[in-house]
Scaffold this motif. Structure first.
Motif, PDB file in Angstrom:
ATOM      1  N   ILE A   1      85.002 -32.738 -81.710  1.00 35.22           N
ATOM      2  CA  ILE A   1      84.375 -31.424 -81.581  1.00 35.22           C
ATOM      3  C   ILE A   1      84.984 -30.101 -81.452  1.00 35.22           C
ATOM      4  CG2 ILE A   1      83.012 -30.397 -79.513  1.00 35.22           C
ATOM      5  CD1 ILE A   1      82.127 -33.105 -78.656  1.00 35.22           C
ATOM      6  N   SER A   2      86.197 -30.274 -81.356  1.00 35.13           N
ATOM      7  CA  SER A   2      87.154 -29.274 -81.359  1.00 35.13           C
ATOM      8  C   SER A   2      87.321 -28.521 -82.854  1.00 35.13           C
ATOM      9  CB  SER A   2      88.339 -29.400 -80.892  1.00 35.13           C
ATOM     10  OG  SER A   2      89.387 -28.464 -80.812  1.00 35.13           O
ATOM     11  N   ASP A   3      87.580 -29.548 -83.800  1.00 33.51           N
ATOM     12  CA  ASP A   3      87.679 -29.255 -85.105  1.00 33.51           C
ATOM     13  C   ASP A   3      86.349 -28.721 -85.778  1.00 33.51           C
ATOM     14  OD1 ASP A   3      90.097 -29.946 -84.900  1.00 33.51           O
ATOM     15  OD2 ASP A   3      90.035 -32.166 -86.062  1.00 33.51           O
ATOM     16  N   LEU A   4      85.079 -29.006 -85.185  1.00 33.72           N
ATOM     17  CA  LEU A   4      83.848 -28.497 -85.675  1.00 33.72           C
ATOM     18  C   LEU A   4      83.640 -27.165 -85.078  1.00 33.72           C
ATOM     19  CD1 LEU A   4      81.686 -31.739 -85.141  1.00 33.72           C
ATOM     20  CD2 LEU A   4      82.030 -30.807 -87.331  1.00 33.72           C
ATOM     21  N   PHE A   5      83.978 -27.044 -83.839  1.00 34.71           N
ATOM     22  CA  PHE A   5      83.894 -25.375 -83.404  1.00 34.71           C
ATOM     23  C   PHE A   5      84.941 -24.642 -84.202  1.00 34.71           C
ATOM     24  CE2 PHE A   5      85.193 -22.349 -80.141  1.00 34.71           C
ATOM     25  CZ  PHE A   5      83.953 -21.971 -80.001  1.00 34.71           C
ATOM     26  N   ASP A   6      86.064 -24.978 -84.578  1.00 33.63           N
ATOM     27  CA  ASP A   6      86.940 -24.162 -85.069  1.00 33.63           C
ATOM     28  C   ASP A   6      86.459 -23.815 -86.574  1.00 33.63           C
ATOM     29  OD1 ASP A   6      88.908 -23.631 -83.491  1.00 33.63           O
ATOM     30  OD2 ASP A   6      90.128 -25.209 -83.909  1.00 33.63           O
ATOM     31  N   LEU A   7      85.915 -24.921 -87.358  1.00 35.99           N
ATOM     32  CA  LEU A   7      85.342 -24.697 -88.819  1.00 35.99           C
ATOM     33  C   LEU A   7      84.179 -23.968 -88.615  1.00 35.99           C
ATOM     34  CD1 LEU A   7      85.848 -25.544 -91.610  1.00 35.99           C
ATOM     35  CD2 LEU A   7      84.586 -27.594 -91.124  1.00 35.99           C
ATOM     36  N   ALA A   8      83.321 -24.182 -87.887  1.00 36.53           N
ATOM     37  CA  ALA A   8      82.155 -23.387 -87.796  1.00 36.53           C
ATOM     38  C   ALA A   8      82.406 -21.965 -87.358  1.00 36.53           C
ATOM     39  CB  ALA A   8      81.261 -23.736 -86.619  1.00 36.53           C
ATOM     40  N   ARG A   9      83.278 -21.421 -86.629  1.00 36.96           N
ATOM     41  CA  ARG A   9      83.846 -20.003 -86.347  1.00 36.96           C
ATOM     42  C   ARG A   9      84.517 -19.441 -87.635  1.00 36.96           C
ATOM     43  NH1 ARG A   9      87.223 -18.997 -81.055  1.00 36.96           N
ATOM     44  NH2 ARG A   9      88.477 -20.505 -82.084  1.00 36.96           N
ATOM     45  N   LEU A  10      85.267 -20.279 -88.146  1.00 35.84           N
ATOM     46  CA  LEU A  10      86.060 -20.009 -89.468  1.00 35.84           C
ATOM     47  C   LEU A  10      85.144 -19.561 -90.465  1.00 35.84           C
ATOM     48  CD1 LEU A  10      89.216 -22.223 -89.327  1.00 35.84           C
ATOM     49  CD2 LEU A  10      89.155 -19.707 -88.770  1.00 35.84           C
ATOM     50  N   GLN A  11      84.195 -20.340 -90.674  1.00 32.84           N
ATOM     51  CA  GLN A  11      83.184 -20.236 -91.841  1.00 32.84           C
ATOM     52  C   GLN A  11      82.156 -19.125 -91.602  1.00 32.84           C
ATOM     53  OE1 GLN A  11      81.387 -24.002 -92.339  1.00 32.84           O
ATOM     54  NE2 GLN A  11      82.628 -24.464 -93.927  1.00 32.84           N
TER      55      GLN A  11
ATOM     56  N   LYS B   1      91.766 -24.698 -95.216  1.00 31.33           N
ATOM     57  CA  LYS B   1      91.617 -23.798 -96.481  1.00 31.33           C
ATOM     58  C   LYS B   1      90.787 -22.472 -96.219  1.00 31.33           C
ATOM     59  CE  LYS B   1      90.401 -23.891-101.119  1.00 31.33           C
ATOM     60  NZ  LYS B   1      89.476 -22.479-101.110  1.00 31.33           N
ATOM     61  N   GLN B   2      89.979 -22.573 -95.061  1.00 31.81           N
ATOM     62  CA  GLN B   2      89.189 -21.493 -94.569  1.00 31.81           C
ATOM     63  C   GLN B   2      90.253 -20.576 -94.174  1.00 31.81           C
ATOM     64  OE1 GLN B   2      86.068 -20.625 -94.568  1.00 31.81           O
ATOM     65  NE2 GLN B   2      85.274 -22.321 -95.957  1.00 31.81           N
ATOM     66  N   ILE B   3      91.354 -21.015 -93.330  1.00 32.23           N
ATOM     67  CA  ILE B   3      92.090 -19.705 -92.883  1.00 32.23           C
ATOM     68  C   ILE B   3      92.979 -19.298 -94.067  1.00 32.23           C
ATOM     69  CG2 ILE B   3      94.477 -19.453 -91.555  1.00 32.23           C
ATOM     70  CD1 ILE B   3      93.377 -21.983 -89.824  1.00 32.23           C
ATOM     71  N   ALA B   4      93.293 -20.078 -95.121  1.00 29.69           N
ATOM     72  CA  ALA B   4      93.850 -19.438 -96.212  1.00 29.69           C
ATOM     73  C   ALA B   4      93.151 -18.457 -97.058  1.00 29.69           C
ATOM     74  CB  ALA B   4      94.238 -20.561 -97.137  1.00 29.69           C
ATOM     75  N   ASP B   5      91.701 -18.725 -97.079  1.00 25.17           N
ATOM     76  CA  ASP B   5      91.009 -18.018 -97.935  1.00 25.17           C
ATOM     77  C   ASP B   5      90.751 -16.836 -97.112  1.00 25.17           C
ATOM     78  OD1 ASP B   5      90.581 -19.858 -99.741  1.00 25.17           O
ATOM     79  OD2 ASP B   5      88.641 -20.634 -99.003  1.00 25.17           O
ATOM     80  N   ARG B   6      90.705 -16.618 -95.644  1.00 22.96           N
ATOM     81  CA  ARG B   6      90.628 -15.441 -95.136  1.00 22.96           C
ATOM     82  C   ARG B   6      91.699 -14.652 -95.188  1.00 22.96           C
ATOM     83  NH1 ARG B   6      86.341 -15.709 -91.104  1.00 22.96           N
ATOM     84  NH2 ARG B   6      86.710 -13.693 -90.489  1.00 22.96           N
TER      85      ARG B   6
END
Length: 360
Positions: free
Chosen positions: A191-201, A332-337
């Motif tokens: 759930i923590s990873d899902l929350f992080d990924l949703a925010r980053l996207q 990958k999302q952090i790197a892209d940003r």
């Protein structure tokens, strides 16, 4: 849609005004020509020049005919592109944004057509982005429901077995509790990873960019990972030792960059055999900064490499059964940003090599 209707209304108004103007000019010209003809005819009659009357009227008639042709051509030159723009606006109103006006003129009408074409391209991009976002959301929800089903099913079945007294042996009860605890930890991490990924996207989630030294961020991440690596006898570079050369700062979010390095270092630790070493380097490369993390594990199969950044994808190797499959997509999302690139490969010498390239 409101903007398209406004454009269509403006074009209709301009077209009506133009037609009214052409009509007024035509009537004025006819009246002027008739008046001039009558005046000249009277002058000729007073001077007994009868033979010139017919010539005068023929000339006036020919002039009126040519003038009307010119006015008609001018009217068509103006109204035809307006009709094209109106048709394009009607198609845009229906949701079709790929129909250009086809008007190429170096006047105000041409400028209006160019604005309409540009608006169509923008609307087309917005529509395409919306469709892609909806598809990603649908896939994301499907992936979440699939991933959450397994731990919830295990927890429910274990609780029902304990509640109904199916499990009575003390040792079995302890094992069931341990399994439930492990599943709850996995569920919490998922759930923590899902929350992080949703925010980053989400494009609305902003980073706090400032001058950041990657050397300091990497040292902080290594300091965080040292206890877990030491338990397995894995050697990491000492974060307090002066092993990294000076590098210029970059614009970045310190906390997110630390998260990026922790994800990659955590993978290196988990997939490395005990008593092995993980090499970490950071060095300038022309106008770039390259961070390299290389372990001595079994590496990643060639069949898995194209999919490692996909959500919930796990390698076929059973080394990391508790992984959520979201670590690398988050990295990958952090790197892209940050405008950075991540390359993961399996060198011939073995292990896994991760390169993160930053562009200061």
């Amino acid at each position: 849609m409101k903007g398209i209707k406004n454009v269509k209304n403006i074009m209709n108004l301009r077209k009506r005004m133009l037609l009214y103007l052409v009509l007024l000019l035509t009537v004025a010209f006819v009246l002027f020509t008739l008046g001039l003809g009558m005046y000249v005819s009277n002058l000729l009659a007073q001077n007994n020049i009868d033979s010139g009357n017919w010539l005068l009227f023929y000339s006036i008639g020919a002039g009126m005919f040519l003038c009307l042709l010119k006015i008609a051509a001018l009217s068509l030159r103006v109204t035809k592109p307006l009709d094209k723009m109106k048709n394009a606006a009607l198609e845009m109103q229906k949701g079709v944004y790929t129909v250009p006006t086809g008007v190429k003129q170096s006047d105000e009408i041409g400028e209006l057509a160019a604005i309409l074409d540009d608006m169509a391209q923008q609307l087309s991009k917005v529509s395409s982005d919306k469709a892609e976002a909806e598809a990603r959301r649908h896939d994301f929800m499907a992936d979440i429901s699939h991933e959450l089903r397994t731990p919830i099913t295990v927890l429910r079945s274990s609780l029902e077995a304990l509640r109904d007294g199916v499990i009575t042996e003390p040792q079995q009860i302890v094992e069931y509790y341990q399994e439930m605890h492990a599943e709850s930890l996995y569920l919490e991490r998922l759930i923590s990873d899902l929350f992080d990924l949703a925010r980053l996207q989400s494009t609305e989630f902003s980073f706090e960019f400032e001058d950041v030294c990657l050397r300091d961020v990497l040292r902080d991440a290594l300091r965080t990972m040292l206890p877990g690596a030491s338990k397995r006898g894995i050697t990491l570079p000492c974060p307090d030792a002066n092993v990294f050369d000076y590098i210029p700062p970059i614009q970045g979010d310190y906390g997110r960059l630390k998260q990026l390095f922790i994800v990659l270092l955590d993978n290196a630790v988990k997939f490395s055999p005990e008593q092995k070493e993980i090499a970490v380097r950071i060095q300038p490369d022309g106008g770039k900064l390259c961070v390299t993390i290389q372990d001595e594990g079994s590496g990643i199969a060639l069949d898995d490499l194209p999919f490692i950044f996909e959500r919930f994808y796990r390698t076929k190797a059973d080394v990391n059964p508790t992984g959520t499959g979201l670590g690398l997509p988050i990295a990958k999302q952090i790197a892209d940003r940050h405008g950075a690139e991540i390359y993961i490969s399996t060198p011939p010498s073995g292990g896994t090599r991760v390169e993160i390239i930053f562009y200061p």
